[in-house]
Design a protein around this motif. Structure first.
Motif, PDB file in Angstrom:
ATOM      1  N   PRO A 135       0.814  -1.231   0.000  1.00  0.00           N
ATOM      2  CA  PRO A 135       0.000   0.000   0.000  1.00  0.00           C
ATOM      3  C   PRO A 135       0.841   1.272   0.000  1.00  0.00           C
ATOM      4  O   PRO A 135       0.475   2.265  -0.641  1.00  0.00           O
ATOM      5  N   GLU A 136       1.990   1.249   0.708  1.00  0.00           N
ATOM      6  CA  GLU A 136       2.812   2.458   0.775  1.00  0.00           C
ATOM      7  C   GLU A 136       3.409   2.783  -0.588  1.00  0.00           C
ATOM      8  O   GLU A 136       3.476   3.958  -0.993  1.00  0.00           O
ATOM      9  N   GLN A 137       3.834   1.751  -1.294  1.00  0.00           N
ATOM     10  CA  GLN A 137       4.384   1.973  -2.623  1.00  0.00           C
ATOM     11  C   GLN A 137       3.325   2.535  -3.566  1.00  0.00           C
ATOM     12  O   GLN A 137       3.611   3.380  -4.422  1.00  0.00           O
ATOM     13  N   LEU A 138       2.087   2.068  -3.408  1.00  0.00           N
ATOM     14  CA  LEU A 138       0.992   2.579  -4.230  1.00  0.00           C
ATOM     15  C   LEU A 138       0.760   4.063  -3.965  1.00  0.00           C
ATOM     16  O   LEU A 138       0.573   4.858  -4.897  1.00  0.00           O
ATOM     17  N   LEU A 139       0.788   4.449  -2.713  1.00  0.00           N
ATOM     18  CA  LEU A 139       0.626   5.861  -2.343  1.00  0.00           C
ATOM     19  C   LEU A 139       1.764   6.702  -2.908  1.00  0.00           C
ATOM     20  O   LEU A 139       1.543   7.828  -3.384  1.00  0.00           O
ATOM     21  N   ASN A 140       2.978   6.158  -2.866  1.00  0.00           N
ATOM     22  CA  ASN A 140       4.132   6.894  -3.392  1.00  0.00           C
ATOM     23  C   ASN A 140       4.017   7.131  -4.896  1.00  0.00           C
ATOM     24  O   ASN A 140       4.448   8.170  -5.410  1.00  0.00           O
ATOM     25  N   GLN A 176       3.084  12.226  -0.073  1.00  0.00           N
ATOM     26  CA  GLN A 176       4.295  12.319   0.735  1.00  0.00           C
ATOM     27  C   GLN A 176       4.022  12.664   2.202  1.00  0.00           C
ATOM     28  O   GLN A 176       4.842  12.378   3.061  1.00  0.00           O
ATOM     29  N   ASP A 177       2.903  13.272   2.469  1.00  0.00           N
ATOM     30  CA  ASP A 177       2.590  13.682   3.841  1.00  0.00           C
ATOM     31  C   ASP A 177       2.505  12.458   4.749  1.00  0.00           C
ATOM     32  O   ASP A 177       1.794  11.492   4.435  1.00  0.00           O
ATOM     33  N   PRO A 178       3.211  12.445   5.883  1.00  0.00           N
ATOM     34  CA  PRO A 178       3.211  11.278   6.792  1.00  0.00           C
ATOM     35  C   PRO A 178       1.809  10.868   7.256  1.00  0.00           C
ATOM     36  O   PRO A 178       1.508   9.671   7.363  1.00  0.00           O
ATOM     37  N   LEU A 179       0.944  11.858   7.562  1.00  0.00           N
ATOM     38  CA  LEU A 179      -0.404  11.538   8.000  1.00  0.00           C
ATOM     39  C   LEU A 179      -1.201  10.895   6.864  1.00  0.00           C
ATOM     40  O   LEU A 179      -1.908   9.903   7.077  1.00  0.00           O
ATOM     41  N   ASP A 180      -1.069  11.434   5.633  1.00  0.00           N
ATOM     42  CA  ASP A 180      -1.756  10.851   4.476  1.00  0.00           C
ATOM     43  C   ASP A 180      -1.306   9.414   4.243  1.00  0.00           C
ATOM     44  O   ASP A 180      -2.120   8.531   3.934  1.00  0.00           O
ATOM     45  N   ILE A 181       0.001   9.174   4.432  1.00  0.00           N
ATOM     46  CA  ILE A 181       0.531   7.822   4.212  1.00  0.00           C
ATOM     47  C   ILE A 181       0.019   6.857   5.275  1.00  0.00           C
ATOM     48  O   ILE A 181      -0.384   5.727   4.968  1.00  0.00           O
ATOM     49  N   ALA A 182       0.016   7.285   6.528  1.00  0.00           N
ATOM     50  CA  ALA A 182      -0.453   6.409   7.618  1.00  0.00           C
ATOM     51  C   ALA A 182      -1.920   6.030   7.418  1.00  0.00           C
ATOM     52  O   ALA A 182      -2.300   4.852   7.548  1.00  0.00           O
ATOM     53  N   VAL A 183      -2.757   7.001   7.111  1.00  0.00           N
ATOM     54  CA  VAL A 183      -4.189   6.738   6.866  1.00  0.00           C
ATOM     55  C   VAL A 183      -4.351   5.878   5.618  1.00  0.00           C
ATOM     56  O   VAL A 183      -5.157   4.942   5.582  1.00  0.00           O
ATOM     57  N   GLY A 184      -3.554   6.175   4.583  1.00  0.00           N
ATOM     58  CA  GLY A 184      -3.677   5.468   3.310  1.00  0.00           C
ATOM     59  C   GLY A 184      -3.311   4.002   3.394  1.00  0.00           C
ATOM     60  O   GLY A 184      -3.980   3.155   2.795  1.00  0.00           O
TER      61      GLY A 184
END
Length: 580
Positions: free
Chosen positions: A334-339, A344-352
């Motif tokens: 999931p993190e790679q998909l968000l990237n 890039q925002d840490p909060l957006d990544i954690a929720v995502g």
């Protein structure tokens, strides 16, 4: 030796599948890449704006799906019923409606822009982005209606490659112009909309060559011959599968609202990434479902239930395999998909990460319900098709998202998507049982396949060989006599089959590989149905000059009580009837 090998229907499915898959791939990768380009060049807030615009795009999809898919299915069914004029009527009405609705949608969208934007968002920053995108998108949207609607008919007419090339060109131009407008000219989200319209302009011009092809089987007819009921027929047939887009429009509006209330921008960004990533999954779901649909509609109408079963089983294997692979990929990375989307925002990544992992669990269910939506429409189970659409697309996800959000917060919204798929599959199973039980044995099983009313059936495939034809003739004669047919009539059946098959082989100069032959012995008549992928060959309408080249055609016409022919999905479909 004489069994059906399904090579003919398999070849037809593959012929439809690759261009339709590539067509779907071109469309969905374009949407996927659009969002990636916007996110990486213009910032994540633009991804949130794209999420708010999604309901408008799905509403456009609703219209061209309803008219294009509904009209093309009815046109194909009319051809299967040997009614060319009715087939052309559905084609003409659909084209006129697509043009008219496309222009009207564009005018109303621009006129009520302020009202529309205020409905979609109350955030001033997002409102500006939404208005700039839609201002351009509405001006070119009629082209989208026309291009996508015509593509359905062209595919049904046995020319899926033309549809694929038109949409491939449209989306390649879209992606190139995305980069040009945004990176070279320095435009904002408005450039993404303009790129889309530029692409569909080029695609529409390209696909118009269909109307100049001599071998097309669908033609525009005089307005004086059109009938109002045809539009209602198109809407009734096309709305159940297309309504998925309507309910998706409503669902997206409510889900976006719930997410905004529960967690705000991080949740909208996470959902937008997952939603746009689903377009990659839908490449396979749409490619498979829309390849299956015309084949199933024709074979089901002609009561070739063995061909229907083979097609739906093949389709189910493909969507389940695709669904399983993407479930694992989304859950594991999931993190790679968000990237990839530039988050890039840490909060957006954690929720995502949390959102995408939970949402990925619904993909397998989506594969099944999406396929069944198209399948039930193809077999004319319109009420069930509509029920699938509204259950999976609106009722269960919105209701469960609302209830679970109050209990579990934003996680409840993500879980509601899995609940929607599981609940819809259970509903389909129960509905199929009810339909089968009420049909007095006419239908049975999860796929509601019909039977032949206990009539003896011989279903075989023969190769491009006179020996195969002669051998099948003998087998058919024995089959008929074993099932109570007089020997004189049984010999007539065998000779009729032999003449038809040999003439088909000779007419195609040995260029066809297989002929499917399905024989059914009824109480008052015997039917022998032929399907082959050769050149158009209508034994009922041979001219005197042509009969001189194929002298046994005259014998065939005299022996048969009726010869019914249609050219459907690029196949010759001939049914010969002999009365008992």
């Amino acid at each position: 030796m004489y069994e059906r090998n399904y090579n003919l229907v398999s070849a037809k499915f593959k012929e439809f599948f690759l261009p339709t898959l590539l067509m779907s791939m071109a469309m969905n990768i374009s949407t996927f890449m659009d969002t990636i380009i916007v996110g990486n060049t213009l910032g994540s807030i633009n991804i949130s704006a794209m999420a708010l615009i999604a309901p408008i795009i799905t509403f456009i999809n609703l219209i061209y799906w309803m008219v294009g898919l509904g009209g093309s299915v009815l046109s194909a069914v009319a051809k299967a019923d040997r009614n060319e004029e009715k087939s052309d009527m559905y084609f003409t009405v659909s084209i006129l409606v697509l043009i008219g609705v496309g222009v009207l949608f564009s005018i109303l969208g621009l006129f009520f822009m302020d009202n529309l934007v205020s409905t979609l968002t109350s955030n001033p920053q997002l409102a500006v982005l939404v208005e700039r995108f839609l201002g351009v998108y509405f001006m070119g949207s009629p082209l989208l209606f026309i291009l996508m609607g015509i593509a359905y008919f062209i595919r049904t007419d046995g020319k899926p490659r033309l549809s694929f090339y038109a949409l491939l060109i449209a989306n390649i131009v879209n992606l190139i112009m995305d980069l040009f407008y945004i990176l070279v000219l320095g435009m904002d989200i408005q450039g993404a909309a303009l790129a889309t319209i530029t692409g569909y302009t080029v695609g529409t011009v390209f696909i118009m060559q269909y109307f100049f092809m001599k071998d097309r089987t669908m033609h525009l007819m005089s307005l004086t011959k059109l009938r109002l009921y045809s539009l209602w027929d198109i809407i009734k047939t096309g709305f159940p599968p297309a309504s998925l887009q309507l309910f998706l429009t409503i669902k997206l509006f409510f889900i976006n609202t719930f997410i905004g209330m529960a967690i705000g921008k991080p949740g909208l960004t996470a959902f937008s990434v997952f939603y746009n990533s689903l377009f990659i999954v839908y490449m396979f779901l749409i490619g498979t479902s829309q390849s299956m649909s015309p084949i199933v509609s024709i074979y089901f109408q002609e009561k070739d239930y063995y061909g229907v079963k083979y097609t739906i089983n093949t389709s189910l294997k493909i969507v389940l395999l695709a669904g399983g692979i993407f479930t694992l990929l989304f859950f594991a990375f999931p993190e790679q998909l968000l990237n990839i989307f530039g988050v890039q925002d840490p909060l957006d990544i954690a929720v995502g990460i949390n959102a995408i992992r939970i949402l990925s669990l619904s993909i397998m269910g989506t594969a099944i319900t999406f396929l069944m939506l198209f399948y039930t429409q193809a077999i004319q189970q319109k009420e069930l098709s509509f029920l699938i659409s509204i259950t999976q697309g609106l009722l269960i996800p919105v209701t469960s998202a609302y209830l679970l959000a109050g209990i579990m917060g934003v996680d409840g919204i993500w879980i509601s998507f899995l609940i929607a798929e599981v609940g819809t599959i259970i509903m389909i199973y129960l509905a199929a049982k009810i339909i089968s039980s009420r049909s007095d044995g006419k239908y049975s099983g999860f796929f509601m396949l019909g039977d032949h009313d206990d009539a003896p059936v011989l279903d075989v495939t023969i190769g491009n060989s006179v020996d195969d034809v002669v051998g099948l003739s003998e087998k058919l004669i024995n089959f008929a006599t074993e099932n109570g047919v007089e020997e004189k009539i049984a010999l007539r059946i065998g000779m009729t089959m032999e003449e038809m098959a040999i003439n088909t082989i000779n007419y195609n100069q040995n260029k066809i590989e297989y002929i499917d032959v399905l024989s059914k012995i009824g109480d008052t008549e015997i039917t022998v149905a032929f399907k082959d992928s050769g050149a158009e060959f209508n034994p009922a309408n041979f001219s005197p000059e042509e009969k001189n080249s194929f002298e046994n055609i005259a014998v065939l016409q005299k022996m048969a009580d009726d010869i019914s022919y249609a050219r459907v999905i690029g196949l010759n479909s001939t049914v010969i009837t002999i009365k008992r």
